[in-house]
Design a protein around this motif. Structure first.
Motif, PDB file in Angstrom:
ATOM      1  N   GLU A  19     -13.522  43.316 -23.696  1.00  0.00           N
ATOM      2  CA  GLU A  19     -14.408  42.146 -23.477  1.00  0.00           C
ATOM      3  C   GLU A  19     -13.526  40.963 -23.307  1.00  0.00           C
ATOM      4  OE1 GLU A  19     -17.393  42.052 -26.245  1.00  0.00           O
ATOM      5  OE2 GLU A  19     -18.528  43.949 -25.515  1.00  0.00           O
ATOM      6  N   GLY A  20     -14.134  39.660 -23.201  1.00  0.00           N
ATOM      7  CA  GLY A  20     -13.762  38.583 -23.172  1.00  0.00           C
ATOM      8  C   GLY A  20     -12.711  38.328 -21.911  1.00  0.00           C
ATOM      9  N   TYR A  21     -13.026  38.701 -20.774  1.00  0.00           N
ATOM     10  CA  TYR A  21     -12.218  38.528 -19.492  1.00  0.00           C
ATOM     11  C   TYR A  21     -12.376  37.121 -18.728  1.00  0.00           C
ATOM     12  CZ  TYR A  21     -11.072  43.281 -19.642  1.00  0.00           C
ATOM     13  OH  TYR A  21     -10.257  44.530 -20.324  1.00  0.00           O
ATOM     14  N   GLN A  22     -11.213  36.598 -18.342  1.00  0.00           N
ATOM     15  CA  GLN A  22     -11.553  35.089 -17.954  1.00  0.00           C
ATOM     16  C   GLN A  22     -11.217  34.795 -16.654  1.00  0.00           C
ATOM     17  OE1 GLN A  22      -9.065  33.637 -21.272  1.00  0.00           O
ATOM     18  NE2 GLN A  22     -10.906  32.630 -22.214  1.00  0.00           N
ATOM     19  N   ILE A  23     -11.370  34.075 -15.939  1.00  0.00           N
ATOM     20  CA  ILE A  23     -10.529  33.576 -14.725  1.00  0.00           C
ATOM     21  C   ILE A  23      -9.967  32.393 -15.044  1.00  0.00           C
ATOM     22  CG2 ILE A  23     -11.026  33.045 -12.114  1.00  0.00           C
ATOM     23  CD1 ILE A  23     -12.091  35.806 -13.001  1.00  0.00           C
ATOM     24  N   LEU A  24      -8.618  32.584 -14.831  1.00  0.00           N
ATOM     25  CA  LEU A  24      -7.884  31.379 -15.310  1.00  0.00           C
ATOM     26  C   LEU A  24      -7.448  30.736 -13.871  1.00  0.00           C
ATOM     27  CD1 LEU A  24      -5.325  33.107 -17.327  1.00  0.00           C
ATOM     28  CD2 LEU A  24      -7.233  32.080 -18.296  1.00  0.00           C
ATOM     29  N   VAL A  25      -7.764  29.204 -13.760  1.00  0.00           N
ATOM     30  CA  VAL A  25      -7.527  28.663 -12.600  1.00  0.00           C
ATOM     31  C   VAL A  25      -6.274  27.728 -12.613  1.00  0.00           C
ATOM     32  CG1 VAL A  25      -9.811  28.552 -11.859  1.00  0.00           C
ATOM     33  CG2 VAL A  25      -9.391  27.029 -13.376  1.00  0.00           C
ATOM     34  N   ILE A  26      -5.559  27.764 -11.892  1.00  0.00           N
ATOM     35  CA  ILE A  26      -4.174  27.291 -12.315  1.00  0.00           C
ATOM     36  C   ILE A  26      -3.765  26.135 -11.098  1.00  0.00           C
ATOM     37  CG2 ILE A  26      -1.695  27.903 -12.462  1.00  0.00           C
ATOM     38  CD1 ILE A  26      -2.709  30.452 -13.323  1.00  0.00           C
ATOM     39  N   GLU A  27      -4.026  26.265  -9.942  1.00  0.00           N
ATOM     40  CA  GLU A  27      -3.649  25.444  -8.859  1.00  0.00           C
ATOM     41  C   GLU A  27      -4.599  24.683  -8.687  1.00  0.00           C
ATOM     42  OE1 GLU A  27      -2.223  27.320  -5.417  1.00  0.00           O
ATOM     43  OE2 GLU A  27      -0.527  27.815  -6.374  1.00  0.00           O
ATOM     44  N   ASP A  28      -4.591  23.046  -8.244  1.00  0.00           N
ATOM     45  CA  ASP A  28      -5.492  22.400  -8.106  1.00  0.00           C
ATOM     46  C   ASP A  28      -6.463  22.662  -7.001  1.00  0.00           C
ATOM     47  OD1 ASP A  28      -3.936  21.492  -6.013  1.00  0.00           O
ATOM     48  OD2 ASP A  28      -3.627  19.738  -6.670  1.00  0.00           O
ATOM     49  N   SER A  29      -6.116  23.745  -6.183  1.00  0.00           N
ATOM     50  CA  SER A  29      -7.024  23.835  -5.053  1.00  0.00           C
ATOM     51  C   SER A  29      -7.804  25.305  -5.404  1.00  0.00           C
ATOM     52  CB  SER A  29      -6.230  24.271  -3.754  1.00  0.00           C
ATOM     53  OG  SER A  29      -5.169  25.078  -4.041  1.00  0.00           O
ATOM     54  N   ASP A  30      -7.745  25.730  -6.704  1.00  0.00           N
ATOM     55  CA  ASP A  30      -8.583  27.222  -6.932  1.00  0.00           C
ATOM     56  C   ASP A  30      -9.958  26.954  -7.229  1.00  0.00           C
ATOM     57  OD1 ASP A  30      -5.953  28.360  -7.069  1.00  0.00           O
ATOM     58  OD2 ASP A  30      -5.666  28.633  -9.113  1.00  0.00           O
ATOM     59  N   VAL A  31     -10.500  25.774  -7.257  1.00  0.00           N
ATOM     60  CA  VAL A  31     -11.891  25.701  -7.444  1.00  0.00           C
ATOM     61  C   VAL A  31     -12.388  24.951  -6.026  1.00  0.00           C
ATOM     62  CG1 VAL A  31     -14.077  25.194  -8.590  1.00  0.00           C
ATOM     63  CG2 VAL A  31     -11.928  25.953  -9.635  1.00  0.00           C
ATOM     64  N   ASN A  32     -13.003  25.342  -5.263  1.00  0.00           N
ATOM     65  CA  ASN A  32     -13.614  24.820  -3.869  1.00  0.00           C
ATOM     66  C   ASN A  32     -15.109  25.099  -3.670  1.00  0.00           C
ATOM     67  OD1 ASN A  32     -11.094  23.845  -2.664  1.00  0.00           O
ATOM     68  ND2 ASN A  32     -10.717  25.949  -3.132  1.00  0.00           N
ATOM     69  N   PRO A  33     -15.917  23.591  -3.423  1.00  0.00           N
ATOM     70  CA  PRO A  33     -17.241  24.113  -3.028  1.00  0.00           C
ATOM     71  C   PRO A  33     -17.367  24.785  -1.714  1.00  0.00           C
ATOM     72  CG  PRO A  33     -16.385  21.655  -2.355  1.00  0.00           C
ATOM     73  CD  PRO A  33     -15.353  22.365  -3.152  1.00  0.00           C
ATOM     74  N   GLU A  34     -18.537  25.456  -1.845  1.00  0.00           N
ATOM     75  CA  GLU A  34     -18.910  26.085  -0.463  1.00  0.00           C
ATOM     76  C   GLU A  34     -19.701  25.301   0.571  1.00  0.00           C
ATOM     77  OE1 GLU A  34     -18.602  30.693  -2.459  1.00  0.00           O
ATOM     78  OE2 GLU A  34     -20.725  29.825  -2.130  1.00  0.00           O
ATOM     79  N   ALA A  35     -19.592  25.643   1.746  1.00  0.00           N
ATOM     80  CA  ALA A  35     -20.555  24.872   2.791  1.00  0.00           C
ATOM     81  C   ALA A  35     -22.080  25.309   2.325  1.00  0.00           C
ATOM     82  CB  ALA A  35     -20.176  25.253   4.171  1.00  0.00           C
ATOM     83  N   VAL A  36     -22.846  24.291   2.750  1.00  0.00           N
ATOM     84  CA  VAL A  36     -24.245  24.504   2.559  1.00  0.00           C
ATOM     85  C   VAL A  36     -24.833  24.910   3.777  1.00  0.00           C
ATOM     86  CG1 VAL A  36     -26.476  23.635   2.067  1.00  0.00           C
ATOM     87  CG2 VAL A  36     -24.359  23.050   0.402  1.00  0.00           C
ATOM     88  N   ASP A  37     -25.659  25.806   4.130  1.00  0.00           N
ATOM     89  CA  ASP A  37     -26.276  26.068   5.327  1.00  0.00           C
ATOM     90  C   ASP A  37     -27.385  25.133   5.696  1.00  0.00           C
ATOM     91  OD1 ASP A  37     -24.508  28.452   5.763  1.00  0.00           O
ATOM     92  OD2 ASP A  37     -25.868  29.695   4.872  1.00  0.00           O
ATOM     93  N   SER A  38     -27.488  24.724   6.780  1.00  0.00           N
ATOM     94  CA  SER A  38     -28.518  23.834   7.294  1.00  0.00           C
ATOM     95  C   SER A  38     -29.253  24.092   8.691  1.00  0.00           C
ATOM     96  CB  SER A  38     -27.749  22.277   7.479  1.00  0.00           C
ATOM     97  OG  SER A  38     -26.891  22.363   8.620  1.00  0.00           O
ATOM     98  N   GLU A  39     -30.285  23.766   8.642  1.00  0.00           N
ATOM     99  CA  GLU A  39     -31.180  24.195   9.981  1.00  0.00           C
ATOM    100  C   GLU A  39     -31.747  22.943  10.545  1.00  0.00           C
ATOM    101  OE1 GLU A  39     -33.868  27.038   8.688  1.00  0.00           O
ATOM    102  OE2 GLU A  39     -32.592  28.675   8.127  1.00  0.00           O
ATOM    103  N   SER A  40     -32.047  23.173  11.840  1.00  0.00           N
ATOM    104  CA  SER A  40     -32.736  21.958  12.476  1.00  0.00           C
ATOM    105  C   SER A  40     -34.359  22.097  12.245  1.00  0.00           C
ATOM    106  CB  SER A  40     -32.266  21.689  13.654  1.00  0.00           C
ATOM    107  OG  SER A  40     -31.084  21.448  13.945  1.00  0.00           O
ATOM    108  N   GLY A  41     -34.917  21.040  11.798  1.00  0.00           N
ATOM    109  CA  GLY A  41     -36.343  20.986  11.763  1.00  0.00           C
ATOM    110  C   GLY A  41     -36.960  20.663  13.184  1.00  0.00           C
ATOM    111  N   PRO A  42     -38.110  20.814  13.301  1.00  0.00           N
ATOM    112  CA  PRO A  42     -38.862  20.443  14.534  1.00  0.00           C
ATOM    113  C   PRO A  42     -38.679  19.183  15.047  1.00  0.00           C
ATOM    114  CG  PRO A  42     -40.606  21.421  13.015  1.00  0.00           C
ATOM    115  CD  PRO A  42     -39.200  21.191  12.367  1.00  0.00           C
ATOM    116  N   ASP A  43     -38.510  17.861  14.214  1.00  0.00           N
ATOM    117  CA  ASP A  43     -37.851  16.746  14.633  1.00  0.00           C
ATOM    118  C   ASP A  43     -36.634  16.558  14.773  1.00  0.00           C
ATOM    119  OD1 ASP A  43     -37.335  16.943  12.155  1.00  0.00           O
ATOM    120  OD2 ASP A  43     -38.304  15.160  11.441  1.00  0.00           O
ATOM    121  N   GLY A  44     -35.779  17.487  14.786  1.00  0.00           N
ATOM    122  CA  GLY A  44     -34.437  17.539  14.907  1.00  0.00           C
ATOM    123  C   GLY A  44     -33.552  17.231  13.735  1.00  0.00           C
ATOM    124  N   SER A  45     -34.320  17.099  12.452  1.00  0.00           N
ATOM    125  CA  SER A  45     -33.602  16.551  11.415  1.00  0.00           C
ATOM    126  C   SER A  45     -32.761  18.001  10.917  1.00  0.00           C
ATOM    127  CB  SER A  45     -34.603  16.066  10.443  1.00  0.00           C
ATOM    128  OG  SER A  45     -35.571  17.124  10.153  1.00  0.00           O
TER     129      SER A  45
END
Length: 297
Positions: free
Chosen positions: A269-295
């Motif tokens: 047990e006790g497995y870990q993800i070791l993050v080493i480079e400064d680019s190893d953790v990145n936010p994911e794009a949020v899917d968006s949809e257009s509403g009836p009013d174009g928003s």
């Protein structure tokens, strides 16, 4: 090399750097593509001993011994150690001396991680020429190393832990991170230990916008597991670039090395993800949809 010219690896087949109890010549090692300076005076007898191929591979490739004209160095010995795959080395058992070849995936501070097409292994070196080369960024992802050393284990994490036992032998493409899930790592972590992996749609139990801290463990979850069986680990400050980086908001993609910290047998047990480079953790794009009013929503 002609007098007054710099040493170079151009048309060089091989090289051995040695001295007689001299300080390590990092410049010469770097120029010749080597990481080890051998000491012909290691026994305090450089007037009567010479640098020779070691009859015992456990002591390294070269050793200072009395000359033996017409005979093998040091008399009969077990012969040179044979390269094995990393997968084979991982099953050899702690205390065994192994020789492996692998491509660097991450290297920072005391730790370098290498990988071949069978598995991965950690190298821990805190001093010597190899550690110096890591410090000046000569050892980079894509460098191919041949490593000889004794296997040891720290809280379940297998590593080669020694000084000056790696040699640069070439360069290659960096292995692509293997896409895995937290559930896979929780049940089969040993199969991925020291490998470069990627996880998607991960939630980090930390305040968005706060800074990641060195030597800190964070709970993480994904679609396959919310049990906190696998954690995100920011290593010691000298062993990572992630310390001080901001925690992204929302789901993230993580690229890192599979580590382990398990203090009790059977060390499964006790497995870990070791993050080493400064680019190893990145936010994911949020899917968006257009509403009836174009928003956008």
């Amino acid at each position: 090399f002609p007098t007054g010219t710099a040493a170079t690896t151009t048309d060089l087949i091989d090289a051995v750097v040695y001295g007689t109890d001299d300080p390590t010549d990092t410049g010469l090692l770097l120029a010749l593509g080597q990481t080890t300076q051998y000491d012909e005076d290691e026994n305090g007898a450089d007037d009567t001993e010479s640098l020779q191929r070691s009859p015992d591979p456990g002591t390294g490739p070269f050793v200072a011994l009395a000359p033996t004209p017409g005979a093998a160095p040091g008399g009969p010995g077990p012969g040179p150690i044979t390269l094995v795959t990393i997968a084979e080395a991982r099953t050899a058992g702690t205390g065994t001396t192994v020789a492996v070849r692998g491509t660097v995936t991450r290297s920072e501070g005391d730790f370098t991680y290498i990988q071949d097409n069978t598995g991965a292994l950690a190298i821990r070196q805190t001093a010597g020429a190899f550690a110096d080369f890591v410090a000046i960024n000569t050892i980079q992802p894509g460098i191919v190393l041949e490593v000889t050393g004794e296997l040891s284990e720290f809280n379940g994490f297998l590593q080669i832990n020694d000084e000056d036992l790696a040699e640069i032998v070439g360069a290659a493409d960096v292995p692509a991170p293997q896409l895995v899930t937290l559930a896979q790592l929780a049940t089969s972590g040993e199969a991925f230990e020291s490998e470069l992996v990627a996880l998607t749609s991960v939630a980090i139990d930390a305040t968005p916008g706060a800074a990641f801290e060195a030597s800190t463990t964070y709970q993480i979850s994904d679609r396959t597991s919310t049990a906190n069986a696998v954690s995100l680990r920011v290593p010691n400050a000298d062993d990572t670039e992630v310390d001080g980086e901001m925690v992204p908001e929302g789901s993230v993609t993580i690229v890192g090395i599979v580590g382990q910290f398990d203090t009790s047998d059977p060390r499964t047990e006790g497995y870990q993800i070791l993050v080493i480079e400064d680019s190893d953790v990145n936010p994911e794009a949020v899917d968006s949809e257009s509403g009836p009013d174009g928003s956008l929503t």
